[in-house]
Design a protein around this motif. Structure first.
Motif, PDB file in Angstrom:
ATOM      1  N   LYS A   2     -27.886  -2.606 -16.486  1.00 32.12           N
ATOM      2  CA  LYS A   2     -29.290  -2.424 -16.097  1.00 32.12           C
ATOM      3  C   LYS A   2     -29.501  -3.050 -14.723  1.00 32.12           C
ATOM      4  O   LYS A   2     -28.876  -4.066 -14.403  1.00 32.12           O
ATOM      5  CB  LYS A   2     -30.227  -3.122 -17.090  1.00 32.12           C
ATOM      6  N   PRO A   3     -30.436  -2.481 -13.952  1.00 30.66           N
ATOM      7  CA  PRO A   3     -30.682  -3.053 -12.622  1.00 30.66           C
ATOM      8  C   PRO A   3     -31.299  -4.451 -12.706  1.00 30.66           C
ATOM      9  O   PRO A   3     -31.921  -4.803 -13.709  1.00 30.66           O
ATOM     10  CB  PRO A   3     -31.666  -2.072 -11.993  1.00 30.66           C
ATOM     11  N   PRO A   5     -34.097  -7.279 -11.707  1.00 33.98           N
ATOM     12  CA  PRO A   5     -35.543  -7.097 -11.557  1.00 33.98           C
ATOM     13  C   PRO A   5     -35.949  -6.858 -10.107  1.00 33.98           C
ATOM     14  O   PRO A   5     -35.301  -7.340  -9.176  1.00 33.98           O
ATOM     15  CB  PRO A   5     -36.124  -8.437 -12.046  1.00 33.98           C
ATOM     16  N   PHE A   6     -37.017  -6.077  -9.954  1.00 31.05           N
ATOM     17  CA  PHE A   6     -37.575  -5.830  -8.622  1.00 31.05           C
ATOM     18  C   PHE A   6     -39.049  -5.525  -8.780  1.00 31.05           C
ATOM     19  O   PHE A   6     -39.512  -5.255  -9.897  1.00 31.05           O
ATOM     20  CB  PHE A   6     -36.844  -4.663  -7.933  1.00 31.05           C
ATOM     21  N   SER A   7     -39.776  -5.570  -7.676  1.00 33.66           N
ATOM     22  CA  SER A   7     -41.169  -5.154  -7.689  1.00 33.66           C
ATOM     23  C   SER A   7     -41.248  -3.706  -7.227  1.00 33.66           C
ATOM     24  O   SER A   7     -40.321  -3.195  -6.589  1.00 33.66           O
ATOM     25  CB  SER A   7     -42.005  -6.029  -6.762  1.00 33.66           C
ATOM     26  N   PHE A   8     -42.363  -3.081  -7.542  1.00 31.94           N
ATOM     27  CA  PHE A   8     -42.463  -1.637  -7.330  1.00 31.94           C
ATOM     28  C   PHE A   8     -43.820  -1.275  -6.771  1.00 31.94           C
ATOM     29  O   PHE A   8     -44.841  -1.830  -7.192  1.00 31.94           O
ATOM     30  CB  PHE A   8     -42.275  -0.931  -8.671  1.00 31.94           C
ATOM     31  N   LEU A  31     -37.547   4.633  -2.416  1.00 33.03           N
ATOM     32  CA  LEU A  31     -37.084   5.421  -3.560  1.00 33.03           C
ATOM     33  C   LEU A  31     -37.635   6.835  -3.417  1.00 33.03           C
ATOM     34  O   LEU A  31     -38.846   7.038  -3.397  1.00 33.03           O
ATOM     35  CB  LEU A  31     -37.589   4.819  -4.874  1.00 33.03           C
ATOM     36  N   GLY A  33     -35.561  10.522  -4.627  1.00 34.42           N
ATOM     37  CA  GLY A  33     -35.039  11.051  -5.890  1.00 34.42           C
ATOM     38  C   GLY A  33     -34.201  10.031  -6.652  1.00 34.42           C
ATOM     39  O   GLY A  33     -33.965  10.170  -7.849  1.00 34.42           O
ATOM     40  N   GLN A  35     -31.016   9.489  -6.616  1.00 32.84           N
ATOM     41  CA  GLN A  35     -29.714   9.900  -7.147  1.00 32.84           C
ATOM     42  C   GLN A  35     -28.537   9.181  -6.484  1.00 32.84           C
ATOM     43  O   GLN A  35     -27.437   9.152  -7.046  1.00 32.84           O
ATOM     44  CB  GLN A  35     -29.552  11.417  -7.040  1.00 32.84           C
ATOM     45  N   VAL A  38     -30.106   4.691  -7.361  1.00 29.04           N
ATOM     46  CA  VAL A  38     -30.218   4.105  -8.706  1.00 29.04           C
ATOM     47  C   VAL A  38     -28.848   3.825  -9.347  1.00 29.04           C
ATOM     48  O   VAL A  38     -28.691   2.773  -9.985  1.00 29.04           O
ATOM     49  CB  VAL A  38     -31.154   4.940  -9.614  1.00 29.04           C
ATOM     50  N   PRO A  39     -27.836   4.694  -9.174  1.00 27.58           N
ATOM     51  CA  PRO A  39     -26.524   4.307  -9.715  1.00 27.58           C
ATOM     52  C   PRO A  39     -26.064   2.951  -9.170  1.00 27.58           C
ATOM     53  O   PRO A  39     -25.549   2.118  -9.916  1.00 27.58           O
ATOM     54  CB  PRO A  39     -25.588   5.428  -9.250  1.00 27.58           C
ATOM     55  N   MET A  41     -27.958   0.561  -8.071  1.00 28.06           N
ATOM     56  CA  MET A  41     -28.797  -0.495  -8.642  1.00 28.06           C
ATOM     57  C   MET A  41     -28.383  -0.796 -10.076  1.00 28.06           C
ATOM     58  O   MET A  41     -28.334  -1.956 -10.495  1.00 28.06           O
ATOM     59  CB  MET A  41     -30.276  -0.084  -8.598  1.00 28.06           C
ATOM     60  N   ASN A  42     -28.052   0.269 -10.837  1.00 25.84           N
ATOM     61  CA  ASN A  42     -27.623   0.044 -12.221  1.00 25.84           C
ATOM     62  C   ASN A  42     -26.328  -0.764 -12.275  1.00 25.84           C
ATOM     63  O   ASN A  42     -26.111  -1.539 -13.203  1.00 25.84           O
ATOM     64  CB  ASN A  42     -27.421   1.381 -12.943  1.00 25.84           C
ATOM     65  N   LEU A  51     -39.094  -1.948  -4.386  1.00 27.84           N
ATOM     66  CA  LEU A  51     -38.797  -0.528  -4.317  1.00 27.84           C
ATOM     67  C   LEU A  51     -40.094   0.201  -3.978  1.00 27.84           C
ATOM     68  O   LEU A  51     -41.104   0.037  -4.659  1.00 27.84           O
ATOM     69  CB  LEU A  51     -38.268  -0.059  -5.677  1.00 27.84           C
ATOM     70  N   SER A  53     -41.742   3.697  -3.657  1.00 30.94           N
ATOM     71  CA  SER A  53     -41.570   5.105  -4.014  1.00 30.94           C
ATOM     72  C   SER A  53     -42.370   5.981  -3.065  1.00 30.94           C
ATOM     73  O   SER A  53     -43.545   5.711  -2.799  1.00 30.94           O
ATOM     74  CB  SER A  53     -42.034   5.341  -5.451  1.00 30.94           C
TER      75      SER A  53
END
Ligand code: FES
Ligand code: FES
Lengths: 286, 160
Positions: A2-3, A5-8, A31, A33, A35, A38-39, A41-42, A51, A53
């Motif tokens: 799992k990534p 923690p971050f703020s969004f 952020l 798409g 693609q 996120v990999p 980050m995971n 992040l 968006s």
């Protein structure tokens, strides 16, 4: 995994996005798409603090003609571009490259600008941007600038983007009706990562090649133009002899890296074979 | 730890709300906040396809999306394919052709097939194999999945 923690935040317009980018400096990431991002980050290879968006910024979702360019805003998803008549007609080379980008599920979400801004050394769209004389339109709170695609990809995962900046659009040169294009790739499996790829674009006038653009993936630390081969084809007929000379010239300057998927010598062999096929395919095409 | 954010999604036609920390993946939001266990998590970095769902009608990896970034989106999961006591024609074809063993990959294959057959209702075997290249199955060896997709295509065409 799992990534971390971050703020969004998800501003509703570009001005809000640029404000958030400026406020967060190196800790902010765009952020779109997701693609590519996120990999990583995971796997916790990347850990942005904030992040930002752009998915609510409908003003960034446009594909349009501006003079000699086809301009693609930051929220244009790869699948949409692939299906667009405008792309097929104005930039067939881009339409040829897009199906190689990830799988359908990735292209449905991933954006063109996102892939470019990520700067993966084997990203198909980076080669497309080079041969289409791409102009990267970079935005920040305090102003805009443009960078030629050739000066944009600096190293693996490193582009000319500075903290506080985002790739707001990319302008691809529209292809004329007398151009011939081909995009060929080899990977360990279809739609997986490329081992090597070649993009070619030939401007033919009365049987002679007026200009040539050739870019390769896997021939160096980023996508790169192969000028030595371009020069051989320029002002020449594209016959068997010219193709052979161009391929030999390319062979001599490829610096193919070795990795898990292919060693450098093999890559170089694949690249020269792909170049020969791409030139023949481009000439055989409409 | 960053605060939880309210997220509203339309899932299988119903409005669903939940709270999500920004880093919560859509796959985990569906499974743990909303109790929809159909999307499975395999690799968690976009490679296996076990977590495939539809976002706004198109396939996507639910392990590569944050729930908070999708506020307002329309999501379809395998649970929405057919009523509780029915099978969708694609599910029926998988069942008839033994196209699953453990079933871990199956929901991803079903939704990938759904999108694929909407685009290409009469595919040949090669096209089917290409469409499935980004979904991994460790049990079946794929042969029966390919057969099932061909049969599902025929069934859907006949029903049209
Ligand atoms: S768990 Fe999402 S692709 Fe594997
Ligand atoms: S049925 Fe077990 S992984 Fe596909």
């Amino acid at each position: 995994m799992k990534p971390a923690p971050f703020s969004f935040c998800a501003p509703g317009d570009l001005a809000g996005v640029l404000e958030a980018l400026a406020a967060n400096g190196e800790d902010g990431r765009i952020l779109a798409g997701g693609q590519s991002l996120v990999p990583l980050m995971n796997l916790r290879l990347v850990r942005p603090e904030m992040l930002i968006s752009i998915n609510r910024c409908s003003e960034l979702d446009y594909l349009r003609l501006e003079g000699d360019s086809l301009v693609c805003g930051a929220l244009v998803r790869q699948a949409r571009a692939e299906e667009s008549d405008l792309v097929q007609e104005e930039c067939p080379l881009l339409a040829m490259a897009l199906p190689y980008v990830g799988g359908q599920a990735n292209r449905n979400r991933g954006t063109i600008c996102g892939s470019l801004a990520h700067g993966d050394p084997l990203a198909e769209l980076s080669a497309a941007a080079l041969v289409l004389d791409g102009e990267m339109r970079i935005a920040a709170r305090d102003g805009q600038r443009t960078v030629a695609a050739e000066d944009f990809f600096l190293d693996g995962l490193t582009t000319a983007l500075q903290p506080g900046e985002m790739l707001a659009a990319v302008a691809f040169q529209r292809q004329g009706g007398d151009e011939r294009s081909a995009f060929l790739e080899m990977g360990n499996r279809e739609h997986g990562f490329a081992v090597a790829a070649v993009a070619t674009r030939l401007g033919m006038v009365g049987g002679r090649c007026e200009f040539a653009r050739i870019a390769m993936l896997g021939a160096g630390p980023t996508a790169r133009r192969i000028r030595a081969a371009e020069e051989i084809l320029t002002d020449s007929e594209v016959d068997d002899a010219a193709i052979e000379r161009a391929v030999t010239a390319a062979h001599d300057i490829i610096e193919a890296p070795s990795d898990l998927h292919a060693d450098g010598e093999f890559r170089r062999h694949v690249l020269t074979t792909l170049l020969e096929r791409a030139l023949r395919q481009a000439m055989a095409g409409e | 730890m960053p605060e939880k954010i309210e997220v509203t999604l339309t899932i299988n036609g119903e409005t669903r709300r939940g709270l999500a920390e920004p880093r919560l993946l859509l796959a985990d939001f569906l499974r743990h906040e909303l109790g929809l266990m159909g999307a499975h998590i395999g690799c968690e970095h976009g490679v296996c396809g076990a977590c495939t769902i539809l976002i706004d009608g198109r396939t996507a990896r639910s392990c590569l999306h944050f729930a908070v970034a999708l506020d307002g989106a329309v999501i379809d999961t395998v649970e929405g394919l057919a009523g509780p006591d029915e099978l969708h024609p694609i599910q029926e074809a998988f069942h008839q052709n033994h196209a699953l063993q453990c079933g871990y990959c199956t929901s991803g294959f079903l939704l990938t097939t759904l999108e694929f057959l909407r685009r290409n209702p009469d595919p040949d075997e090669d096209e089917i194999r290409r469409a499935l290249t980004n979904n991994l199955c460790r049990c079946t060896g794929y042969t029966n999945i390919v057969k099932a997709v061909a049969e599902a295509a025929a069934a859907l065409r006949a029903a049209d």
